[in-house]
Design a protein around this motif. Structure first.
Motif, PDB file in Angstrom:
ATOM      1  N   LYS A 272      41.087  45.659  34.578  1.00 45.26           N
ATOM      2  CA  LYS A 272      39.875  44.871  34.328  1.00 45.26           C
ATOM      3  C   LYS A 272      40.148  43.378  34.500  1.00 45.26           C
ATOM      4  O   LYS A 272      39.309  42.649  35.009  1.00 45.26           O
ATOM      5  CB  LYS A 272      39.334  45.160  32.933  1.00 45.26           C
ATOM      6  CG  LYS A 272      37.986  44.523  32.698  1.00 45.26           C
ATOM      7  CD  LYS A 272      37.305  45.050  31.468  1.00 45.26           C
ATOM      8  CE  LYS A 272      35.951  44.369  31.344  1.00 45.26           C
ATOM      9  NZ  LYS A 272      35.049  45.079  30.491  1.00 45.26           N
TER      10      LYS A 272
ATOM     11  N   CYS B 130      41.733  52.704  27.585  1.00 43.92           N
ATOM     12  CA  CYS B 130      41.480  54.062  28.074  1.00 43.92           C
ATOM     13  C   CYS B 130      42.513  55.035  27.481  1.00 43.92           C
ATOM     14  O   CYS B 130      43.715  54.804  27.595  1.00 43.92           O
ATOM     15  CB  CYS B 130      41.557  54.046  29.599  1.00 43.92           C
ATOM     16  SG  CYS B 130      41.704  55.645  30.380  1.00 43.92           S
TER      17      CYS B 130
ATOM     18  N   TYR C 169      43.719  50.599  32.322  1.00 41.22           N
ATOM     19  CA  TYR C 169      42.820  49.913  31.414  1.00 41.22           C
ATOM     20  C   TYR C 169      43.347  50.253  30.025  1.00 41.22           C
ATOM     21  O   TYR C 169      43.270  51.411  29.591  1.00 41.22           O
ATOM     22  CB  TYR C 169      41.384  50.404  31.621  1.00 41.22           C
ATOM     23  CG  TYR C 169      40.368  49.742  30.731  1.00 41.22           C
ATOM     24  CD1 TYR C 169      40.279  48.354  30.672  1.00 41.22           C
ATOM     25  CD2 TYR C 169      39.494  50.492  29.965  1.00 41.22           C
ATOM     26  CE1 TYR C 169      39.345  47.733  29.867  1.00 41.22           C
ATOM     27  CE2 TYR C 169      38.546  49.877  29.149  1.00 41.22           C
ATOM     28  CZ  TYR C 169      38.473  48.498  29.107  1.00 41.22           C
ATOM     29  OH  TYR C 169      37.552  47.887  28.296  1.00 41.22           O
TER      30      TYR C 169
ATOM     31  N   ASP D  30      35.065  45.438  41.482  1.00 43.11           N
ATOM     32  CA  ASP D  30      35.120  45.586  40.029  1.00 43.11           C
ATOM     33  C   ASP D  30      36.127  46.674  39.655  1.00 43.11           C
ATOM     34  O   ASP D  30      35.969  47.827  40.055  1.00 43.11           O
ATOM     35  CB  ASP D  30      33.734  45.955  39.488  1.00 43.11           C
ATOM     36  CG  ASP D  30      33.640  45.849  37.972  1.00 43.11           C
ATOM     37  OD1 ASP D  30      34.572  46.294  37.279  1.00 43.11           O
ATOM     38  OD2 ASP D  30      32.627  45.322  37.484  1.00 43.11           O
ATOM     39  N   GLY D  31      37.129  46.297  38.885  1.00 43.91           N
ATOM     40  CA  GLY D  31      38.182  47.233  38.493  1.00 43.91           C
ATOM     41  C   GLY D  31      37.675  48.436  37.722  1.00 43.91           C
ATOM     42  O   GLY D  31      38.307  49.492  37.717  1.00 43.91           O
ATOM     43  N   MET D  32      36.523  48.304  37.075  1.00 41.08           N
ATOM     44  CA  MET D  32      36.002  49.417  36.292  1.00 41.08           C
ATOM     45  C   MET D  32      35.448  50.537  37.182  1.00 41.08           C
ATOM     46  O   MET D  32      35.160  51.625  36.699  1.00 41.08           O
ATOM     47  CB  MET D  32      34.932  48.930  35.302  1.00 41.08           C
ATOM     48  CG  MET D  32      35.485  47.925  34.283  1.00 41.08           C
ATOM     49  SD  MET D  32      37.001  48.454  33.453  1.00 41.08           S
ATOM     50  CE  MET D  32      36.328  49.568  32.238  1.00 41.08           C
TER      51      MET D  32
ATOM     52  N   ARG E 283      41.530  55.436  37.097  1.00 31.33           N
ATOM     53  CA  ARG E 283      42.780  54.991  36.514  1.00 31.33           C
ATOM     54  C   ARG E 283      43.359  56.092  35.653  1.00 31.33           C
ATOM     55  O   ARG E 283      42.621  56.998  35.267  1.00 31.33           O
ATOM     56  CB  ARG E 283      42.556  53.710  35.710  1.00 31.33           C
ATOM     57  CG  ARG E 283      41.459  53.892  34.676  1.00 31.33           C
ATOM     58  CD  ARG E 283      40.920  52.553  34.207  1.00 31.33           C
ATOM     59  NE  ARG E 283      39.929  52.782  33.190  1.00 31.33           N
ATOM     60  CZ  ARG E 283      38.632  52.763  33.384  1.00 31.33           C
ATOM     61  NH1 ARG E 283      38.142  52.518  34.558  1.00 31.33           N
ATOM     62  NH2 ARG E 283      37.796  52.976  32.393  1.00 31.33           N
TER      63      ARG E 283
ATOM     64  N   ASN F 162      41.847  42.939  38.997  1.00 39.79           N
ATOM     65  CA  ASN F 162      41.320  43.996  39.852  1.00 39.79           C
ATOM     66  C   ASN F 162      42.121  44.117  41.155  1.00 39.79           C
ATOM     67  O   ASN F 162      42.496  43.103  41.743  1.00 39.79           O
ATOM     68  CB  ASN F 162      39.855  43.695  40.176  1.00 39.79           C
ATOM     69  CG  ASN F 162      39.163  44.834  40.868  1.00 39.79           C
ATOM     70  OD1 ASN F 162      39.283  45.976  40.432  1.00 39.79           O
ATOM     71  ND2 ASN F 162      38.462  44.537  41.933  1.00 39.79           N
TER      72      ASN F 162
ATOM     73  N   ASP G 187      46.564  45.220  33.990  1.00 38.62           N
ATOM     74  CA  ASP G 187      45.259  45.568  33.447  1.00 38.62           C
ATOM     75  C   ASP G 187      44.229  45.498  34.577  1.00 38.62           C
ATOM     76  O   ASP G 187      43.971  44.431  35.135  1.00 38.62           O
ATOM     77  CB  ASP G 187      44.904  44.593  32.319  1.00 38.62           C
ATOM     78  CG  ASP G 187      43.604  44.925  31.614  1.00 38.62           C
ATOM     79  OD1 ASP G 187      42.673  45.451  32.244  1.00 38.62           O
ATOM     80  OD2 ASP G 187      43.522  44.636  30.406  1.00 38.62           O
TER      81      ASP G 187
END
Length: 116
Positions: free
Chosen positions: A33, A10, A7, A88-90, A94, A36, A31
């Motif tokens: 986000k 981050c 991300y 959801d990638g969040m 990471r 994903n 990325d």
């Protein structure tokens, strides 16, 4: 070619990217986000890593906390956890660094030094 999944906002991911660049390691950046990881990718990385599946969760993230996953994960199956991560990638810890024969989750320089 290594896959570097991060991300960009981050700070830990930024440190990891700098480490890769400083060590002249080629990689493709993705990325987390915007793109994903899929259920299939996460399943393969989990098996390849040899790590507990819970290590793939971003436990300091707002989404993790708002979903109360600290209390829910212990009762979830691996399949349920993988589907949740793929949603959801969040939720995914990471950065991820993926090579042909390894998967690194999170940035710990001592672990990453084995990549050289």
């Amino acid at each position: 070619m290594l896959n570097f999944i991060c991300y960009p906002k981050c700070t830990t991911c930024q440190k990891a990217k700098k480490w890769l660049d400083d060590n002249k390691i080629e990689y493709e950046q993705r990325d987390i986000k915007l793109d994903n990881p899929t259920l299939e990718e996460l399943s393969a990385w989990y098996k390849q890593s040899g790590l507990p599946l819970k290590r793939f969760f971003n436990t300091s993230g707002l989404l993790y906390k708002s979903l109360d996953l600290k209390n829910k994960l212990p009762t979830m199956t691996d399949d349920e956890m993988l589907k949740l991560l793929a949603s959801d990638g969040m939720l995914v810890k990471r950065p991820l660094l993926i090579g042909d024969d390894f998967v690194l989750v999170g940035y710990k320089e001592a672990e990453w030094n084995t990549v050289k």
